[in-house]
Design a protein around this motif. Structure first.
Motif, PDB file in Angstrom:
ATOM      1  N   GLN A  73      -3.319   7.085  -1.443  1.00 15.81           N
ATOM      2  CA  GLN A  73      -2.048   6.448  -2.103  1.00 15.81           C
ATOM      3  C   GLN A  73      -1.796   6.217  -3.495  1.00 15.81           C
ATOM      4  O   GLN A  73      -0.419   6.407  -3.930  1.00 15.81           O
ATOM      5  N   ASP A 196     -17.031  -0.150  -3.014  1.00 17.62           N
ATOM      6  CA  ASP A 196     -16.096  -1.039  -2.347  1.00 17.62           C
ATOM      7  C   ASP A 196     -15.062  -2.000  -2.986  1.00 17.62           C
ATOM      8  O   ASP A 196     -14.242  -2.376  -2.650  1.00 17.62           O
ATOM      9  N   LYS A 197     -15.281  -1.837  -4.243  1.00 13.51           N
ATOM     10  CA  LYS A 197     -14.443  -2.504  -5.274  1.00 13.51           C
ATOM     11  C   LYS A 197     -13.129  -1.970  -5.699  1.00 13.51           C
ATOM     12  O   LYS A 197     -12.078  -2.401  -6.079  1.00 13.51           O
ATOM     13  N   SER A 198     -13.060  -0.376  -5.051  1.00 10.22           N
ATOM     14  CA  SER A 198     -11.791   0.343  -5.206  1.00 10.22           C
ATOM     15  C   SER A 198     -11.503   0.718  -3.822  1.00 10.22           C
ATOM     16  O   SER A 198     -10.675   1.440  -3.636  1.00 10.22           O
ATOM     17  N   LYS A 199     -11.971  -0.178  -2.655  1.00 15.77           N
ATOM     18  CA  LYS A 199     -11.751   0.215  -1.401  1.00 15.77           C
ATOM     19  C   LYS A 199     -10.213  -0.029  -1.040  1.00 15.77           C
ATOM     20  O   LYS A 199      -9.726   0.936  -0.249  1.00 15.77           O
ATOM     21  N   HIS A 200      -9.367  -0.900  -1.739  1.00 19.43           N
ATOM     22  CA  HIS A 200      -8.030  -1.112  -1.331  1.00 19.43           C
ATOM     23  C   HIS A 200      -7.093   0.107  -1.813  1.00 19.43           C
ATOM     24  O   HIS A 200      -6.142   0.521  -1.322  1.00 19.43           O
ATOM     25  N   ARG A 201      -7.882   0.885  -2.733  1.00 19.84           N
ATOM     26  CA  ARG A 201      -7.015   2.139  -3.248  1.00 19.84           C
ATOM     27  C   ARG A 201      -7.518   3.542  -2.238  1.00 19.84           C
ATOM     28  O   ARG A 201      -6.810   4.385  -2.532  1.00 19.84           O
ATOM     29  N   ASN A 202      -8.621   3.270  -1.620  1.00 22.94           N
ATOM     30  CA  ASN A 202      -9.319   4.574  -0.753  1.00 22.94           C
ATOM     31  C   ASN A 202      -8.486   4.499   0.481  1.00 22.94           C
ATOM     32  O   ASN A 202      -9.352   4.411   1.392  1.00 22.94           O
ATOM     33  N   SER A 203      -7.251   4.557   0.309  1.00 25.76           N
ATOM     34  CA  SER A 203      -6.310   4.652   1.787  1.00 25.76           C
ATOM     35  C   SER A 203      -5.146   5.353   1.550  1.00 25.76           C
ATOM     36  O   SER A 203      -4.610   5.614   0.450  1.00 25.76           O
ATOM     37  N   GLU A 420      -7.482   6.213  -8.733  1.00 24.88           N
ATOM     38  CA  GLU A 420      -6.369   5.494  -9.543  1.00 24.88           C
ATOM     39  C   GLU A 420      -5.784   6.658 -10.579  1.00 24.88           C
ATOM     40  O   GLU A 420      -6.579   7.318 -11.274  1.00 24.88           O
TER      41      GLU A 420
END
Length: 451
Positions: A73, A196-203, A420
């Motif tokens: 995303q 996992d701290k960047s998991k919300h962007r790995n989608s 990012e």
């Protein structure tokens, strides 16, 4: 930090220009004086046979691979932009590395349209590996990875095709298997325990998956050209394109079927369609020029799509949880396992080759069998050995390069801000959400009423 990328790009390009000026010259089909001394017809030039295929492959490298990776995303600029950067460097470096093994004589590397195609093939392997480390590496790391991988690719290609005498027209082994397992080993060495701290962007989001589907469709359409681009003219080139065509079609249907079957609610998963539908092109690469038959090609494609979807659904989570392999794009499912399948199919098909099946065409497809140097069984054994050699060089090379890329001087992003764009790119303002737009409209209407 701000100087690392420009300094790396400038140094690499200056070195390339010097090496090209010293070592590279036109081949006889490109050189004005040599060509007219050897033939009377310009239409015999290889350009007329190969340039259309080259352009198709070129589109796959820069648009197909680039847009396929835009599913993240907030990493679309980097997916397309770094794909562009890596490919532009790798094709130049590949011209030199492959030239040392295949086009070096008289102290010079001789280049033409076929060397351009081969350089794009090598670049394809690098971009496959890029998919494994997507979002977790800096552009400098990617350039360094490309430099080493291109070199190892050229060595492996020479050993497999020239020393062992294997056939691999569409690169199931030399491109897809090599690129996949090299990349998987690199990403294993670069494992990030706190990703996992960047998991919300790995989608993905709706529009990012749509952009990625553009890449899928370009790759799907041009894959017959990719597999047939460097086979000899005539029936074997024709056959390779046709085998790929039917394999991709069968693969697409099995991918849709397995995606729906493996979902608890029967809905299709866009990740499966974007990737698994292409696995048929990978799996038919080695045997593409062989007498696989349309029927056999469809079976290969059907199996490839099935294996790929099952890999995305069940194997990828296991690889990440148990083996610590953080494969962003799932390259093991699209390139790794289908590449191994393609190598096995190539070995089995080679073992069944006879003069009754191939006739005079045996000289093109299996020249060492046709002249009595090998039997069909010998050829099949060499195909199998080539797969083992490719896996060995890819895994060992990826291990070494992975440790090199861990050096802090290459500026890898921290775990908290992976995937990012804004780390490396000037990013324009975000579009307002639907709710924000309504708020603006309502505010304007209220102010209008008050006035």
């Amino acid at each position: 930090m701000r100087l690392k990328l420009p300094v790396t790009c400038l140094i690499l390009e200056i070195i390339l220009i010097i090496l090209f000026g010293t070592l590279v010259q036109y081949n006889y089909e490109t050189d004005a004086s040599e060509w007219h001394n050897q033939t009377s017809s310009d239409y015999e030039n290889d350009f007329y046979y190969r340039y259309a295929s080259f352009q198709d492959v070129h589109v796959m490298i820069f648009i197909g691979f680039g847009f396929l990776m835009t599913f993240l995303q907030r990493y679309g600029f980097s997916s397309v932009g770094f794909n562009f950067l890596i490919a532009a460097f790798a094709l130049q470096w590949a011209t030199l590395m492959q030239g040392f093994f295949h086009g070096f004589h008289g102290g010079k590397i001789h280049v033409g349209v076929e060397s351009m195609i081969n350089a794009d093939f090598c670049t394809g392997a690098v971009l496959i590996s890029f998919g494994a480390v997507l979002g977790k590496t800096s552009p400098v790391q990617l350039l360094i990875m490309a430099m080493f991988e291109v070199t190892l690719f050229a060595v492996n290609e020479y050993v497999v095709l020239s020393v062992l005498g294997a056939k691999d027209a569409g690169g199931s082994m030399t491109i897809h298997t090599f690129g996949a397992y090299f990349g998987l080993m690199v990403t294993r060495v670069l494992y990030r325990p706190n990703l996992d701290k960047s998991k919300h962007r790995n989608s993905s989001v709706y529009h990012s998956d749509l952009f990625a589907m553009i890449g899928t469709l370009y790759l799907w359409m041009f894959w017959p050209s990719f597999n047939s681009a460097v086979t000899a003219h005539g029936d074997d080139q024709h056959r390779t394109a046709m085998n790929t065509y039917y394999s991709l079609a069968a693969c697409t249907l099995s991918s849709y079927a397995m995606s729906a079957i493996t979902a608890h609610d029967g809905k299709l998963d866009m990740v499966h369609i974007q990737n698994a539908a292409l696995a048929g092109g990978v799996a038919v690469g080695t045997a593409g020029e062989m007498m696989l038959t349309p029927f056999g090609s469809m079976i290969v494609g059907f199996l490839a799509g099935t294996i790929s979807v099952l890999g995305y659904k069940y194997l990828s989570p296991v690889l990440e949880d148990k083996l610590k392999i953080q494969d962003t794009c799932g390259i093991n499912n699209l390139h790794g396992m289908p590449g191994i399948l393609g190598a096995i199919v190539g070995a089995v098909t080679a073992a069944t080759a006879t003069m009754e099946i191939y006739g005079k065409g045996m000289e093109d497809v299996f020249p060492l069998v046709a002249d009595g140097t090998f039997t069909a069984s010998d050829q099949a054994i060499r195909q199998a050995i080539s797969l083992a050699v490719t896996l060995g060089i890819a895994l060992l090379g990826g291990l070494i390069v992975g440790f090199i890329l861990k050096l802090p001087l290459f500026g890898a992003p921290p775990d908290t801000i992976c995937f990012e764009d804004s780390i490396y790119w000037e990013v324009p303002g975000e579009e307002p959400s639907h709710e924000e737009q309504l708020t603006v409209v309502r505010t304007a209407e209220t102010e209008k009423l008050n006035n």
